[in-house]
Write a protein that holds these residues in place. Sequence first.
Motif, PDB file in Angstrom:
ATOM      1  N   ARG A 102     -15.194  29.509  11.910  1.00 32.29           N
ATOM      2  CA  ARG A 102     -15.045  28.117  11.432  1.00 32.29           C
ATOM      3  C   ARG A 102     -13.467  27.727  11.677  1.00 32.29           C
ATOM      4  O   ARG A 102     -13.416  26.592  12.163  1.00 32.29           O
ATOM      5  CB  ARG A 102     -15.751  27.946  10.071  1.00 32.29           C
ATOM      6  CG  ARG A 102     -15.669  26.555   9.680  1.00 32.29           C
ATOM      7  CD  ARG A 102     -16.522  26.225   8.342  1.00 32.29           C
ATOM      8  NE  ARG A 102     -15.510  27.049   7.253  1.00 32.29           N
ATOM      9  CZ  ARG A 102     -16.271  27.067   6.150  1.00 32.29           C
ATOM     10  NH1 ARG A 102     -17.461  26.858   5.671  1.00 32.29           N
ATOM     11  NH2 ARG A 102     -15.467  27.605   5.164  1.00 32.29           N
ATOM     12  N   LYS A 204     -12.858  21.827   8.676  1.00 28.60           N
ATOM     13  CA  LYS A 204     -12.146  22.169   7.457  1.00 28.60           C
ATOM     14  C   LYS A 204     -10.806  21.516   7.574  1.00 28.60           C
ATOM     15  O   LYS A 204      -9.900  22.341   7.677  1.00 28.60           O
ATOM     16  CB  LYS A 204     -12.543  23.498   6.894  1.00 28.60           C
ATOM     17  CG  LYS A 204     -12.523  23.565   5.337  1.00 28.60           C
ATOM     18  CD  LYS A 204     -13.131  24.911   4.996  1.00 28.60           C
ATOM     19  CE  LYS A 204     -12.865  25.179   3.562  1.00 28.60           C
ATOM     20  NZ  LYS A 204     -13.443  23.936   2.609  1.00 28.60           N
ATOM     21  N   TYR A 209     -10.505  15.731   2.871  1.00 25.73           N
ATOM     22  CA  TYR A 209     -10.488  15.945   1.319  1.00 25.73           C
ATOM     23  C   TYR A 209      -9.492  14.637   0.721  1.00 25.73           C
ATOM     24  O   TYR A 209     -10.017  14.386  -0.400  1.00 25.73           O
ATOM     25  CB  TYR A 209     -10.009  17.277   0.988  1.00 25.73           C
ATOM     26  CG  TYR A 209     -10.750  18.338   1.139  1.00 25.73           C
ATOM     27  CD1 TYR A 209     -11.762  18.942   0.480  1.00 25.73           C
ATOM     28  CD2 TYR A 209     -10.731  18.865   2.855  1.00 25.73           C
ATOM     29  CE1 TYR A 209     -12.729  19.848   0.893  1.00 25.73           C
ATOM     30  CE2 TYR A 209     -12.090  19.688   3.398  1.00 25.73           C
ATOM     31  CZ  TYR A 209     -12.680  20.181   2.101  1.00 25.73           C
ATOM     32  OH  TYR A 209     -13.752  20.965   2.805  1.00 25.73           O
ATOM     33  N   GLU A 240     -23.691  15.901   1.595  1.00 27.43           N
ATOM     34  CA  GLU A 240     -23.152  17.113   0.760  1.00 27.43           C
ATOM     35  C   GLU A 240     -22.450  16.562  -0.592  1.00 27.43           C
ATOM     36  O   GLU A 240     -22.177  15.519  -0.617  1.00 27.43           O
ATOM     37  CB  GLU A 240     -22.378  17.872   1.794  1.00 27.43           C
ATOM     38  CG  GLU A 240     -21.102  17.439   2.178  1.00 27.43           C
ATOM     39  CD  GLU A 240     -20.243  18.464   2.862  1.00 27.43           C
ATOM     40  OE1 GLU A 240     -20.215  19.579   2.540  1.00 27.43           O
ATOM     41  OE2 GLU A 240     -19.477  17.997   4.089  1.00 27.43           O
ATOM     42  N   GLY A 242     -18.580  16.978  -2.791  1.00 32.88           N
ATOM     43  CA  GLY A 242     -17.128  16.724  -2.203  1.00 32.88           C
ATOM     44  C   GLY A 242     -16.574  18.134  -1.768  1.00 32.88           C
ATOM     45  O   GLY A 242     -15.852  18.313  -0.867  1.00 32.88           O
ATOM     46  N   GLY A 243     -17.114  19.207  -2.333  1.00 33.19           N
ATOM     47  CA  GLY A 243     -16.766  20.755  -1.871  1.00 33.19           C
ATOM     48  C   GLY A 243     -17.843  21.847  -1.919  1.00 33.19           C
ATOM     49  O   GLY A 243     -17.708  23.040  -1.883  1.00 33.19           O
ATOM     50  N   GLY A 267     -21.227  25.277   5.701  1.00 33.88           N
ATOM     51  CA  GLY A 267     -20.901  26.084   4.821  1.00 33.88           C
ATOM     52  C   GLY A 267     -21.499  27.656   4.897  1.00 33.88           C
ATOM     53  O   GLY A 267     -22.621  27.847   5.510  1.00 33.88           O
ATOM     54  N   ILE A 268     -20.496  28.579   4.670  1.00 26.79           N
ATOM     55  CA  ILE A 268     -20.881  30.144   5.172  1.00 26.79           C
ATOM     56  C   ILE A 268     -22.045  30.430   3.892  1.00 26.79           C
ATOM     57  O   ILE A 268     -22.860  30.973   3.982  1.00 26.79           O
ATOM     58  CB  ILE A 268     -19.597  30.909   4.966  1.00 26.79           C
ATOM     59  CG1 ILE A 268     -19.054  30.475   6.260  1.00 26.79           C
ATOM     60  CG2 ILE A 268     -20.305  32.232   4.999  1.00 26.79           C
ATOM     61  CD1 ILE A 268     -17.493  30.798   6.445  1.00 26.79           C
ATOM     62  N   THR A 269     -21.864  29.876   2.601  1.00 32.90           N
ATOM     63  CA  THR A 269     -22.795  30.086   1.521  1.00 32.90           C
ATOM     64  C   THR A 269     -24.331  29.487   1.826  1.00 32.90           C
ATOM     65  O   THR A 269     -25.194  29.951   1.778  1.00 32.90           O
ATOM     66  CB  THR A 269     -22.155  29.403   0.436  1.00 32.90           C
ATOM     67  OG1 THR A 269     -20.837  29.627   0.156  1.00 32.90           O
ATOM     68  CG2 THR A 269     -23.003  30.215  -0.947  1.00 32.90           C
ATOM     69  N   THR A 311     -18.133  28.605  -1.247  1.00 39.09           N
ATOM     70  CA  THR A 311     -17.462  29.855  -1.932  1.00 39.09           C
ATOM     71  C   THR A 311     -16.874  29.695  -3.282  1.00 39.09           C
ATOM     72  O   THR A 311     -17.031  30.722  -3.973  1.00 39.09           O
ATOM     73  CB  THR A 311     -16.276  30.070  -0.848  1.00 39.09           C
ATOM     74  OG1 THR A 311     -16.789  30.289   0.400  1.00 39.09           O
ATOM     75  CG2 THR A 311     -15.248  31.410  -1.397  1.00 39.09           C
TER      76      THR A 311
END
Length: 365
Positions: A102, A204, A209, A240, A242-243, A267-269, A311
């Motif tokens: 990523r 990312k 942000y 989604e 904010g984070g 997202g990896i999660t 994460t």
Amino acid sequence: MSGGDNLDFEIRPNQAPVAVAERDALLVNPGFGRVFTDHMVTVRYAEGKGWYDARVEARASISIDPASAVLHYAQEIFEGLKAYKMADGGVAMFRPDANAARFAQSAQRMAMPALPTATFLQSLREIIRIDRSWIPQSDEGSLYLRPFAYASEVFLGVRPSREYLYLVIASPVGAYFSGGVKPVSVWVSPDFTRAAPGGTGAAKCGGNYAAGLSAQAEAIENGCDQVVYLDAVERKNIDELGGMNVFFVLDDGSLATPPLTGTILPGITRDSVIQLAQRAGRRVAERPVSMDEWREGAASGRIREAFACGTAAVITPIGTVKSPDFEFTVADGGSGEVTMGLRKELVDIQRGRAADPFGWVHRVL
Ligand SMILES: Cc1ncc(COP(=O)(O)O)c(C=O)c1O
């Protein structure tokens, strides 16, 4: 060696590390992103030379020229992942290869040079090794790793920088939301969106942000933990938080989550949840979910649970949804069974308490 895939890291241990007693006191309740370890990684890049000067050194301030490109045009990317104390006392990272991939994709979107995967992974192993005594022992605790890179060329023209600095810093952390795992409330921003088609939503980068801070502030003012973004075109479908990415659990036991169309962070999660759920025989639909569907589904019982994942917060139930026009709870506003089951499965793999069928756990120590 310079520019190659396998840079050798020069290790310069911190000559004045934090005293053991002070470190132990900091580790009791580190919070999130406030406490930092004794070291950092730095690797430099120059056009024509490639990546060079890989170092592990004492964590310290960096001097930055006022004309450094990043300060003006925000050419910057980052990653976030954790190192965990395992059940057997060892230390592991969770899917760092996915973070490396990523990071490379974010670099490409932001017109930055890709750091070789081998160097990215080595940089993480080096900082974990040297700062291993900073990893909290507690069940909720871990060492949060923050690799990032920024445009360091001293130049005000608007074009990709010709010089970059890559760094890794590490921060012992407890639970992301204070109070441990309890349902969070989310604020549906009426005015702000996060990312438009063709924009940088899937990268990312710091700019995403910065653009979200007003919305997050609005969420807090309205008594919510996080902002939930709607799509920028129709203001209809959920993108989604904010984070964190979002999942919905339907009354037939299946899951739904917004698709990766370029406006949300992959997202990896999120990917891990999809794989875990499918392995357990659950259907997972990557499809648009509208705010109306969520609201009506929560009222009718069609949507039984909703959760956020990433994460930092792992998997966290969403209890309450608020906007200027409405407020509702998902089921009874508590922690759903499927949500908490998935959370336990994921955490058990991360901590080495359960088998790792996907090869996600990368041992470091
Ligand atoms: C905007 C955003 N979405 C989703 C995520 C979740 O990604 P991951 O599961 O890789 O941490 C994050 C956190 O990194 C994020 O900042």
